[in-house]
Design a protein around this motif. Structure first.
Motif, PDB file in Angstrom:
ATOM      1  N   ALA A   1       0.831  -1.154  -0.060  1.00 33.36           N
ATOM      2  CA  ALA A   1      -0.128  -0.134  -0.083  1.00 33.36           C
ATOM      3  C   ALA A   1       0.904   1.429  -0.206  1.00 33.36           C
ATOM      4  O   ALA A   1       0.528   2.217  -0.629  1.00 33.36           O
ATOM      5  CB  ALA A   1      -0.882  -0.104   1.206  1.00 33.36           C
ATOM      6  N   ALA A   2       2.100   1.214   0.878  1.00 37.38           N
ATOM      7  CA  ALA A   2       3.071   2.142   0.873  1.00 37.38           C
ATOM      8  C   ALA A   2       4.040   2.208  -0.425  1.00 37.38           C
ATOM      9  O   ALA A   2       4.556   3.306  -0.414  1.00 37.38           O
ATOM     10  CB  ALA A   2       3.640   2.461   2.106  1.00 37.38           C
ATOM     11  N   ASN A   3       3.903   1.159  -1.073  1.00 42.76           N
ATOM     12  CA  ASN A   3       4.993   1.131  -2.233  1.00 42.76           C
ATOM     13  C   ASN A   3       6.533   1.347  -1.812  1.00 42.76           C
ATOM     14  O   ASN A   3       7.214   2.065  -2.157  1.00 42.76           O
ATOM     15  CB  ASN A   3       4.728   2.089  -3.293  1.00 42.76           C
ATOM     16  N   LEU A   4       6.619   0.614  -0.767  1.00 38.13           N
ATOM     17  CA  LEU A   4       7.910   0.736   0.004  1.00 38.13           C
ATOM     18  C   LEU A   4       9.057   0.113  -1.115  1.00 38.13           C
ATOM     19  O   LEU A   4       8.706  -0.832  -2.094  1.00 38.13           O
ATOM     20  CB  LEU A   4       7.998  -0.227   1.314  1.00 38.13           C
ATOM     21  N   ASP A   5      10.378   0.508  -1.020  1.00 38.25           N
ATOM     22  CA  ASP A   5      11.471  -0.166  -1.771  1.00 38.25           C
ATOM     23  C   ASP A   5      11.827  -1.596  -1.543  1.00 38.25           C
ATOM     24  O   ASP A   5      12.051  -2.303  -2.306  1.00 38.25           O
ATOM     25  CB  ASP A   5      12.541   0.902  -1.729  1.00 38.25           C
ATOM     26  N   ALA A   6      11.633  -1.967  -0.207  1.00 43.26           N
ATOM     27  CA  ALA A   6      11.719  -3.250   0.150  1.00 43.26           C
ATOM     28  C   ALA A   6      11.367  -3.551   1.544  1.00 43.26           C
ATOM     29  O   ALA A   6      11.086  -2.856   2.404  1.00 43.26           O
ATOM     30  CB  ALA A   6      13.299  -3.603   0.056  1.00 43.26           C
ATOM     31  N   VAL A   7      11.115  -5.222   1.623  1.00 45.98           N
ATOM     32  CA  VAL A   7      10.641  -5.608   2.970  1.00 45.98           C
ATOM     33  C   VAL A   7      11.920  -6.506   3.282  1.00 45.98           C
ATOM     34  O   VAL A   7      12.146  -7.608   2.606  1.00 45.98           O
ATOM     35  CB  VAL A   7       9.313  -6.157   3.041  1.00 45.98           C
ATOM     36  N   ILE A   8      12.574  -6.520   4.428  1.00 42.83           N
ATOM     37  CA  ILE A   8      13.372  -7.494   4.781  1.00 42.83           C
ATOM     38  C   ILE A   8      13.052  -8.259   6.061  1.00 42.83           C
ATOM     39  O   ILE A   8      12.677  -7.564   7.098  1.00 42.83           O
ATOM     40  CB  ILE A   8      14.846  -6.671   5.001  1.00 42.83           C
ATOM     41  N   ILE A   9      12.885  -9.408   5.977  1.00 42.29           N
ATOM     42  CA  ILE A   9      12.784 -10.354   7.125  1.00 42.29           C
ATOM     43  C   ILE A   9      14.279 -10.707   7.805  1.00 42.29           C
ATOM     44  O   ILE A   9      14.866 -11.355   7.174  1.00 42.29           O
ATOM     45  CB  ILE A   9      11.962 -11.546   6.850  1.00 42.29           C
ATOM     46  N   ALA A  10      14.362 -10.458   9.041  1.00 42.68           N
ATOM     47  CA  ALA A  10      15.630 -10.749   9.919  1.00 42.68           C
ATOM     48  C   ALA A  10      15.228 -11.915  10.595  1.00 42.68           C
ATOM     49  O   ALA A  10      14.414 -12.163  11.321  1.00 42.68           O
ATOM     50  CB  ALA A  10      16.238  -9.627  10.643  1.00 42.68           C
ATOM     51  N   ASN A  11      16.287 -13.036  10.679  1.00 42.25           N
ATOM     52  CA  ASN A  11      16.105 -14.087  11.228  1.00 42.25           C
ATOM     53  C   ASN A  11      14.765 -14.860  11.082  1.00 42.25           C
ATOM     54  O   ASN A  11      14.092 -14.982  12.048  1.00 42.25           O
ATOM     55  CB  ASN A  11      16.259 -13.903  13.092  1.00 42.25           C
ATOM     56  N   PRO A  12      14.427 -15.153   9.812  1.00 42.98           N
ATOM     57  CA  PRO A  12      12.981 -15.528   9.680  1.00 42.98           C
ATOM     58  C   PRO A  12      12.713 -17.096  10.262  1.00 42.98           C
ATOM     59  O   PRO A  12      13.675 -17.667  10.496  1.00 42.98           O
ATOM     60  CB  PRO A  12      12.948 -15.653   8.089  1.00 42.98           C
ATOM     61  N   ARG A  13      11.393 -17.004  10.788  1.00 46.64           N
ATOM     62  CA  ARG A  13      11.087 -18.223  11.486  1.00 46.64           C
ATOM     63  C   ARG A  13      10.011 -19.128  10.618  1.00 46.64           C
ATOM     64  O   ARG A  13       9.579 -19.990  10.877  1.00 46.64           O
ATOM     65  CB  ARG A  13      10.510 -17.731  12.709  1.00 46.64           C
ATOM     66  N   SER A  14       9.683 -18.650   9.628  1.00 48.88           N
ATOM     67  CA  SER A  14       8.967 -19.304   8.466  1.00 48.88           C
ATOM     68  C   SER A  14       9.574 -18.958   7.097  1.00 48.88           C
ATOM     69  O   SER A  14       9.932 -17.705   6.707  1.00 48.88           O
ATOM     70  CB  SER A  14       7.560 -18.950   8.637  1.00 48.88           C
ATOM     71  N   ASP A  15       9.442 -19.868   6.267  1.00 46.86           N
ATOM     72  CA  ASP A  15       9.717 -19.600   4.629  1.00 46.86           C
ATOM     73  C   ASP A  15       8.861 -18.699   4.264  1.00 46.86           C
ATOM     74  O   ASP A  15       7.732 -18.785   4.396  1.00 46.86           O
ATOM     75  CB  ASP A  15      10.155 -20.958   3.998  1.00 46.86           C
ATOM     76  N   MET A  16       9.246 -17.948   3.325  1.00 46.47           N
ATOM     77  CA  MET A  16       8.236 -16.890   2.956  1.00 46.47           C
ATOM     78  C   MET A  16       7.219 -17.378   1.717  1.00 46.47           C
ATOM     79  O   MET A  16       6.428 -17.003   1.464  1.00 46.47           O
ATOM     80  CB  MET A  16       9.238 -15.882   2.051  1.00 46.47           C
ATOM     81  N   TYR A  17       7.519 -18.720   1.459  1.00 44.11           N
ATOM     82  CA  TYR A  17       6.527 -19.265   0.577  1.00 44.11           C
ATOM     83  C   TYR A  17       5.537 -20.352   1.241  1.00 44.11           C
ATOM     84  O   TYR A  17       4.975 -20.989   0.638  1.00 44.11           O
ATOM     85  CB  TYR A  17       7.229 -20.054  -0.502  1.00 44.11           C
ATOM     86  N   ASN A  18       5.448 -20.102   2.620  1.00 45.28           N
ATOM     87  CA  ASN A  18       4.537 -20.755   3.591  1.00 45.28           C
ATOM     88  C   ASN A  18       3.259 -20.475   2.806  1.00 45.28           C
ATOM     89  O   ASN A  18       2.964 -19.404   2.733  1.00 45.28           O
ATOM     90  CB  ASN A  18       4.701 -20.482   4.788  1.00 45.28           C
ATOM     91  N   PRO A  19       2.205 -21.526   2.599  1.00 48.57           N
ATOM     92  CA  PRO A  19       0.985 -21.053   2.016  1.00 48.57           C
ATOM     93  C   PRO A  19      -0.020 -20.022   2.826  1.00 48.57           C
ATOM     94  O   PRO A  19      -0.788 -19.412   2.450  1.00 48.57           O
ATOM     95  CB  PRO A  19       0.161 -22.406   1.912  1.00 48.57           C
ATOM     96  N   ASN A  20       0.504 -20.153   4.236  1.00 46.72           N
ATOM     97  CA  ASN A  20      -0.199 -19.236   4.991  1.00 46.72           C
ATOM     98  C   ASN A  20       0.206 -17.514   4.594  1.00 46.72           C
ATOM     99  O   ASN A  20      -0.667 -16.672   4.823  1.00 46.72           O
ATOM    100  CB  ASN A  20      -0.193 -19.480   6.575  1.00 46.72           C
ATOM    101  N   ILE A  21       1.389 -17.298   4.451  1.00 47.74           N
ATOM    102  CA  ILE A  21       1.857 -16.134   4.047  1.00 47.74           C
ATOM    103  C   ILE A  21       1.681 -15.911   2.569  1.00 47.74           C
ATOM    104  O   ILE A  21       0.895 -14.572   2.497  1.00 47.74           O
ATOM    105  CB  ILE A  21       3.516 -16.122   3.837  1.00 47.74           C
ATOM    106  N   VAL A  22       1.416 -16.569   1.701  1.00 48.00           N
ATOM    107  CA  VAL A  22       0.601 -16.427   0.474  1.00 48.00           C
ATOM    108  C   VAL A  22      -0.624 -16.078   0.505  1.00 48.00           C
ATOM    109  O   VAL A  22      -1.121 -14.977  -0.082  1.00 48.00           O
ATOM    110  CB  VAL A  22       0.773 -17.617  -0.466  1.00 48.00           C
ATOM    111  N   ARG A  23      -1.325 -16.588   1.291  1.00 42.33           N
ATOM    112  CA  ARG A  23      -2.748 -16.323   1.419  1.00 42.33           C
ATOM    113  C   ARG A  23      -3.183 -15.041   2.152  1.00 42.33           C
ATOM    114  O   ARG A  23      -3.978 -14.312   1.715  1.00 42.33           O
ATOM    115  CB  ARG A  23      -3.464 -17.532   2.278  1.00 42.33           C
ATOM    116  N   SER A  24      -2.553 -14.928   3.433  1.00 41.82           N
ATOM    117  CA  SER A  24      -2.753 -13.812   4.233  1.00 41.82           C
ATOM    118  C   SER A  24      -2.122 -12.406   3.402  1.00 41.82           C
ATOM    119  O   SER A  24      -2.837 -11.290   3.791  1.00 41.82           O
ATOM    120  CB  SER A  24      -1.956 -13.810   5.502  1.00 41.82           C
ATOM    121  N   SER A  25      -1.229 -12.657   2.612  1.00 43.77           N
ATOM    122  CA  SER A  25      -0.726 -11.298   2.054  1.00 43.77           C
ATOM    123  C   SER A  25      -1.508 -10.790   0.665  1.00 43.77           C
ATOM    124  O   SER A  25      -1.290 -10.034   0.167  1.00 43.77           O
ATOM    125  CB  SER A  25       0.815 -11.541   1.304  1.00 43.77           C
TER     126      SER A  25
END
Length: 262
Positions: free
Chosen positions: A137-161
């Motif tokens: 919504a803000a058209n940010l330049d990047a989102v960085i996840i530090a020390n991720p606890r879930s892989d970004m392709y988790n279906p819950n992330i795909v769905r909730s995003s």
């Protein structure tokens, strides 16, 4: 065109593993995307769609081609197979097998005066999805996840995003790696934390800026607080001293956008 009607088909069994197992996603370099909007945004975001499975009674071949492009392989499936794979209650009749992208910090492409969101160790896929929606919504330049606890392709992330996983510029890394990256890029680090902080609206975010948020339970690690340019706080006027991480991030992000004039 190939038709699959049995949930016991070997390909369908493999796809169930992609839905359920991060290891399967890492080993294959692929993941599943469910939903018409999500498939369209993935294609727009440059993701390679290898194969698309669809319900012909809900989508025609031409409609699927419009969503997924001409290079994806198509497979017709029946409702029994679709229900075996579908992760959502609502039915849109399309599931794509997509190739994962590199999320290395070294591959992150930034503009001259970037505004970045950093989230350290977010625990809930739903929160990650909400963060990605705000970033889009803000058209940010990047989102960085530090020390991720879930892989970004988790279906819950795909769905909730709601497909914003595909519209954002995303990278992951350890806290030390992310801090080193930001410093190498001469990006100021503003950490949302209770300790040694000043009100968030008193800082200047018009230069290259990273806004850093932590978990609701424990906040940011000491490493972030000790290396930040400034620690910032959102003044609270009620009985509690924290709020949902995606809400806090939105407040900070849109203050920075306001200062930047858009």
């Amino acid at each position: 065109m190939k038709l699959i009607t049995s949930p016991q088909n070997p390909l369908i069994k493999q796809l169930v593993q992609l839905q359920e197992k991060a290891k399967a996603r890492r080993q294959s370099g692929t993941f599943l995307i469910e939903g018409q909007r999500e498939v369209m945004l993935a294609k727009k975001g440059g993701y390679i769609l290898e194969t698309v499975l669809f319900l012909p009674e809900m989508l025609s071949e031409n409609e699927v081609r419009h969503l997924a492009g001409r290079n994806a392989g198509l497979i017709e499936i029946n409702k029994e197979v679709y229900q075996k794979l579908a992760y959502r209650d609502t039915t849109e009749g399309i599931i794509a097998i997509a190739r994962s992208k590199s999320l290395e910090l070294a591959d992150l492409q930034l503009r001259e005066n970037p505004l970045i969101l950093v989230a350290e160790a977010p625990e809930k896929p739903g929160n990650i999805g909400a963060l990605l929606r705000t970033a889009d919504a803000a058209n940010l330049d990047a989102v960085i996840i530090a020390n991720p606890r879930s892989d970004m392709y988790n279906p819950n992330i795909v769905r909730s995003s709601v497909g914003c996983l595909f519209t954002n510029n995303i990278a992951t890394g350890s806290t030390d790696e992310v801090i080193a990256f930001l410093k190498d890029c001469n990006i100021s680090i503003y950490c949302a934390t209770l300790q040694d902080s000043t009100p968030y609206h008193t800082r200047d975010y018009t230069t290259p800026t990273a806004l850093v948020v932590g978990t609701e339970a424990t906040g940011l690690s000491d490493t972030w607080r000790e290396t930040s340019t400034k620690n910032i706080i959102i003044p609270m006027h009620g009985e509690i001293d924290s709020m949902n991480v995606s809400v806090a991030a939105a407040i900070l992000i849109f203050e920075a956008k306001r200062q930047r004039g858009f």
